[in-house]
Design an enzyme around this catalytic site. Structure first.
Site, PDB file in Angstrom:
ATOM      1  N   GLY A 121      51.796 -37.653 -22.438  1.00 15.88           N
ATOM      2  CA  GLY A 121      52.623 -38.535 -21.763  1.00 15.88           C
ATOM      3  C   GLY A 121      53.754 -38.145 -21.444  1.00 15.88           C
ATOM      4  O   GLY A 121      54.679 -39.078 -21.043  1.00 15.88           O
ATOM      5  N   SER A 135      49.013 -32.903 -25.990  1.00 14.40           N
ATOM      6  CA  SER A 135      48.325 -33.222 -24.926  1.00 14.40           C
ATOM      7  C   SER A 135      47.039 -33.862 -24.959  1.00 14.40           C
ATOM      8  O   SER A 135      46.193 -33.522 -25.786  1.00 14.40           O
ATOM      9  CB  SER A 135      48.422 -32.020 -23.786  1.00 14.40           C
ATOM     10  OG  SER A 135      47.461 -32.133 -22.843  1.00 14.40           O
ATOM     11  N   GLY A 188      50.058 -32.759 -16.039  1.00 15.47           N
ATOM     12  CA  GLY A 188      50.053 -31.274 -16.457  1.00 15.47           C
ATOM     13  C   GLY A 188      50.177 -31.131 -17.871  1.00 15.47           C
ATOM     14  O   GLY A 188      50.585 -32.047 -18.625  1.00 15.47           O
ATOM     15  N   GLU A 231      44.824 -33.207 -23.125  1.00 13.98           N
ATOM     16  CA  GLU A 231      43.725 -32.073 -22.344  1.00 13.98           C
ATOM     17  C   GLU A 231      43.586 -31.134 -23.654  1.00 13.98           C
ATOM     18  O   GLU A 231      43.215 -29.898 -23.250  1.00 13.98           O
ATOM     19  CB  GLU A 231      44.269 -31.450 -21.043  1.00 13.98           C
ATOM     20  CG  GLU A 231      44.457 -32.452 -20.085  1.00 13.98           C
ATOM     21  CD  GLU A 231      43.156 -32.933 -19.319  1.00 13.98           C
ATOM     22  OE1 GLU A 231      41.997 -32.237 -19.952  1.00 13.98           O
ATOM     23  OE2 GLU A 231      43.159 -33.421 -18.362  1.00 13.98           O
TER      24      GLU A 231
END
Length: 228
Positions: free
Chosen positions: A45, A73, A28, A75
């Site tokens: 991480g 992140s 997430g 993402e």
């Protein structure tokens, strides 16, 4: 909202998602747009159960780190693509809620004409075709769905929700998993009864009315993290 308030809100959402089983390990990521050009995002991480306010990373909309000691992140590209496409979105939540992710693995979206709460909060939830997490393929895959949806199942991966505020994005993630649980149970019982055309139309109208009250084309930094 001050910078401290937004940071505190992000950390709180991270811990809530971990406590409620929406993420595990380093799963997430969460971000909030704190100005028109800058975004605070969780670090790469890190377990969201242990992330702290000073671990968050400040980036610009080009993805350049401008504050913080950690890497952002993996993402991040997906988050930034959403912000660039949706000026009304000020927060993005990505998680791996187990039941909703199972629907994503099965390639089954969540319909917007069964549960009134789902219909009004986010409408139909589509399945975004698989793209390798952390690559530029992810923002390319999600791009066609951004104009008309506020929640997305990522094939074989997880789910992403967006909101005008962090509270809204987080609530949508929780409601997405709750709705997925209900729909799965109904499927196991052998029947999912869709609402009638008129009932579905009224819910869609309510959703559209709510959307009209959201920000469009104007940045309001004081609202970005409200309610988180």
């Amino acid at each position: 909202m001050t910078d401290t308030d937004v940071r505190r809100g992000i950390v709180r959402v991270c811990k809530l998602m971990w406590q409620r089983g929406l993420i595990a390990g380093p799963d997430g990521n969460v971000s909030v747009r704190i100005s028109f050009e800058h975004v605070l995002v969780t670090p790469r991480g890190f377990s969201k159960a242990s992330v702290e306010e000073n671990d968050l990373v400040l980036v610009n909309l080009d993805g350049k780190r401008v504050g913080g000691r950690h890497e952002p992140s993996s993402e991040l590209a997906m988050h930034l693509a959403i912000y660039r496409a949706r000026e009304d979105v000020n927060a993005v939540v990505h998680a791996h809620p187990p039941v909703a992710t199972a629907f994503a693995v099965a390639g089954i979206g969540l319909p917007g004409n069964v549960l009134p709460e789902l219909a009004v909060q986010m409408g139909e939830v589509p399945v975004v075709p698989y793209a390798t997490p952390g690559t530029e393929a992810m923002p390319e895959a999600i791009a066609p769905f951004l104009p008309n949806h506020d929640a997305f199942l990522l094939a074989n991966h997880g789910a992403t929700t967006v909101g005008c505020t962090l509270a809204e994005a987080h609530q949508r993630m929780e409601s997405l998993e709750h709705s997925a649980n209900i729909l799965l149970t109904a499927r196991l019982l052998g029947r999912v009864n869709a609402l009638g055309i008129e009932e579905a139309r009224l819910l869609e109208a309510a959703r559209r009315k709510a959307l009209e009250g959201r920000m469009t084309g104007e940045w309001r930094a004081t609202d970005a993290g409200s309610g988180a």
